[in-house]
Design an enzyme around this catalytic site. Structure first.
Site, PDB file in Angstrom:
ATOM      1  N   GLU A 117       0.753  -0.803  -0.155  1.00 50.77           N
ATOM      2  CA  GLU A 117       0.004  -0.519  -0.051  1.00 50.77           C
ATOM      3  C   GLU A 117       0.659   0.871   0.205  1.00 50.77           C
ATOM      4  O   GLU A 117       0.584   2.507   0.452  1.00 50.77           O
ATOM      5  CB  GLU A 117      -0.913   0.114   1.627  1.00 50.77           C
ATOM      6  CG  GLU A 117      -2.006  -1.299   1.432  1.00 50.77           C
ATOM      7  CD  GLU A 117      -3.225  -1.477   0.285  1.00 50.77           C
ATOM      8  OE1 GLU A 117      -3.013  -0.346  -0.541  1.00 50.77           O
ATOM      9  OE2 GLU A 117      -3.866  -2.553   0.024  1.00 50.77           O
ATOM     10  N   HIS A 140      -2.181   2.131   8.317  1.00 53.30           N
ATOM     11  CA  HIS A 140      -3.840   1.241   7.759  1.00 53.30           C
ATOM     12  C   HIS A 140      -3.456   0.276   8.838  1.00 53.30           C
ATOM     13  O   HIS A 140      -3.068  -0.645   9.002  1.00 53.30           O
ATOM     14  CB  HIS A 140      -3.552   0.982   6.096  1.00 53.30           C
ATOM     15  CG  HIS A 140      -4.222   0.300   5.550  1.00 53.30           C
ATOM     16  ND1 HIS A 140      -5.625   0.433   5.817  1.00 53.30           N
ATOM     17  CD2 HIS A 140      -4.391  -1.512   5.188  1.00 53.30           C
ATOM     18  CE1 HIS A 140      -6.441  -0.905   4.880  1.00 53.30           C
ATOM     19  NE2 HIS A 140      -5.218  -1.840   4.828  1.00 53.30           N
ATOM     20  N   HIS A 142      -7.186  -3.041  10.339  1.00 52.41           N
ATOM     21  CA  HIS A 142      -8.780  -3.380  10.105  1.00 52.41           C
ATOM     22  C   HIS A 142      -8.900  -3.663  11.160  1.00 52.41           C
ATOM     23  O   HIS A 142      -9.892  -5.616  10.975  1.00 52.41           O
ATOM     24  CB  HIS A 142      -8.317  -4.860   8.466  1.00 52.41           C
ATOM     25  CG  HIS A 142      -7.172  -4.861   7.759  1.00 52.41           C
ATOM     26  ND1 HIS A 142      -6.905  -6.106   7.016  1.00 52.41           N
ATOM     27  CD2 HIS A 142      -6.905  -4.200   6.790  1.00 52.41           C
ATOM     28  CE1 HIS A 142      -6.338  -5.625   6.141  1.00 52.41           C
ATOM     29  NE2 HIS A 142      -6.284  -4.715   6.116  1.00 52.41           N
ATOM     30  N   GLU A 170     -16.974  11.676  23.735  1.00 51.70           N
ATOM     31  CA  GLU A 170     -15.746  12.528  23.039  1.00 51.70           C
ATOM     32  C   GLU A 170     -15.699  12.239  21.184  1.00 51.70           C
ATOM     33  O   GLU A 170     -14.194  13.109  20.550  1.00 51.70           O
ATOM     34  CB  GLU A 170     -14.565  11.694  23.775  1.00 51.70           C
ATOM     35  CG  GLU A 170     -13.751  10.283  23.337  1.00 51.70           C
ATOM     36  CD  GLU A 170     -12.905   9.752  24.030  1.00 51.70           C
ATOM     37  OE1 GLU A 170     -11.892  10.239  24.298  1.00 51.70           O
ATOM     38  OE2 GLU A 170     -12.946   8.502  23.138  1.00 51.70           O
ATOM     39  N   HIS A 211     -12.819  -3.112   3.892  1.00 48.51           N
ATOM     40  CA  HIS A 211     -11.647  -4.004   3.878  1.00 48.51           C
ATOM     41  C   HIS A 211     -11.440  -2.642   5.420  1.00 48.51           C
ATOM     42  O   HIS A 211     -10.398  -3.544   6.314  1.00 48.51           O
ATOM     43  CB  HIS A 211     -10.604  -2.830   2.881  1.00 48.51           C
ATOM     44  CG  HIS A 211      -9.294  -3.110   2.552  1.00 48.51           C
ATOM     45  ND1 HIS A 211      -9.298  -3.962   1.282  1.00 48.51           N
ATOM     46  CD2 HIS A 211      -8.487  -3.061   3.601  1.00 48.51           C
ATOM     47  CE1 HIS A 211      -7.829  -3.853   1.887  1.00 48.51           C
ATOM     48  NE2 HIS A 211      -7.158  -3.291   2.943  1.00 48.51           N
TER      49      HIS A 211
HETATM   50  O1  2HA Z   1      -0.718  -5.383   3.618  1.00 49.32           O
HETATM   51  O2  2HA Z   1      -3.244  -4.510   4.186  1.00 49.32           O
HETATM   52  O3  2HA Z   1      -4.602  -3.687   2.318  1.00 49.32           O
HETATM   53  C1  2HA Z   1      -2.190  -5.796   3.534  1.00 49.32           C
HETATM   54  C2  2HA Z   1      -2.937  -4.928   3.653  1.00 49.32           C
HETATM   55  C3  2HA Z   1      -3.697  -4.107   2.152  1.00 49.32           C
HETATM   56 ZN    ZN Z   2      -5.901  -3.500   4.028  1.00 46.62          ZN
END
Ligand code: 2HA
Ligand code: ZN
Length: 272
Positions: A117, A140, A142, A170, A211
């Protein structure tokens, strides 16, 4: 030259990835972090003239030429970063051409690369630096509840932000600019990178439907705390969405909060 294993930025990356893993935000190779480092910070630990390998990033990042980042690796597991930082992370510098990343440390197996990414990360750094010169982190992951919420809530930034604000007192103070939302898109591409960066001009949080989440901020603690607050709000939503709602935080109260704490909030997201 000091031992890089003692560098605060390496330790912080280890702690952050370990916390994220334990919160179920980063299963398997899920998630990635890039953290902008200052040259003098890096030079305490590394000879910055020694480039180990180079990578073609596949896009141009003119504003990032000469900038250093510590980044997690493609296919690497957050679970393992703390055990072996030099295998799972790398320190890169964006070369004079704006498209090459020069590896100065890490990915010690000799073949690993920065996160898949990287486009979304570098493009987001460019976008955030334009609106906040102090921005240093793009992260990033999940998180379970925010991801779940993108399956059952309308993917409209105004409605999504409003729902999250309602979920805990908050929230409007921590992310007064709300969250931006992208529809499902193919990850790892320049297109999702460009779309993310465009949204990053307005907000530090961009949701990737079905995602995960992108968060940006001036340091790892702040960015982690931002994602943590959004995820906590989503957790509350997922606990109550199927129940009759008897009480909520009214728009007039959200306004009162934002004004009391003096934050610059999205007034057009409230009816009051
Ligand atoms: O690196 O999360 O979006 C793995 C991920 C791709
Ligand atoms: Zn991801």
């Amino acid at each position: 030259m000091k031992d890089i294993m003692t560098a605060p930025f390496v330790k912080e990356m280890c702690e952050t990835t370990a916390n994220m893993y334990r919160l179920y935000w980063d299963e398997r190779n899920g998630g990635n972090i890039s953290y902008l480092l200052h040259e003098d910070e890096v030079a305490e630990y590394l000879d910055t003239t020694k480039v180990i390998r180079t990578f073609d990033t596949g896009f141009e990042a003119p504003d990032l030429i000469g900038k250093y980042f510590i980044v997690t690796g493609s296919g690497k597991y957050f679970k393992n970063v703390e055990k072996d930082p030099e295998d799972n992370m790398g320190i890169i510098r964006i070369a004079e051409d704006g498209t090459t990343a020069e590896l100065l440390w890490g990915f010690k197996d000799g073949v690993s690369r920065p996160t898949s990414e990287l486009p979304a990360h570098l493009m987001s750094h460019q976008a955030r630096l334009k609106v906040d010169p102090e921005n240093r982190v793009v992260l990033h992951c999940h998180p379970t509840n925010i991801l779940a919420m993108t399956y059952v809530h309308e993917l409209d930034a105004k409605k999504f932000s409003h729902t999250l604000w309602e979920m805990s007192t908050e929230c409007i103070v921590v992310f007064p600019e709300g969250v931006e939302v992208l529809p499902w898109m193919l990850c790892g591409t320049n297109s999702i990178g460009e779309a993310t960066a465009e949204k990053m001009q307005n907000a530090r949080v961009v949701l990737w439907a079905m995602h995960g989440i992108y968060g940006a901020g001036k340091d790892l603690d702040e960015t982690f705390g931002l994602v943590e607050t959004v995820e906590k709000a989503a957790m509350i939503y997922m606990k109550i969405a199927h129940l009759p709602k008897v009480n909520t935080i009214q728009d007039s109260e959200l306004k009162e909060l934002a004004e009391y704490f003096g934050v610059d909030y999205r007034k057009d997201y409230l009816e009051a």
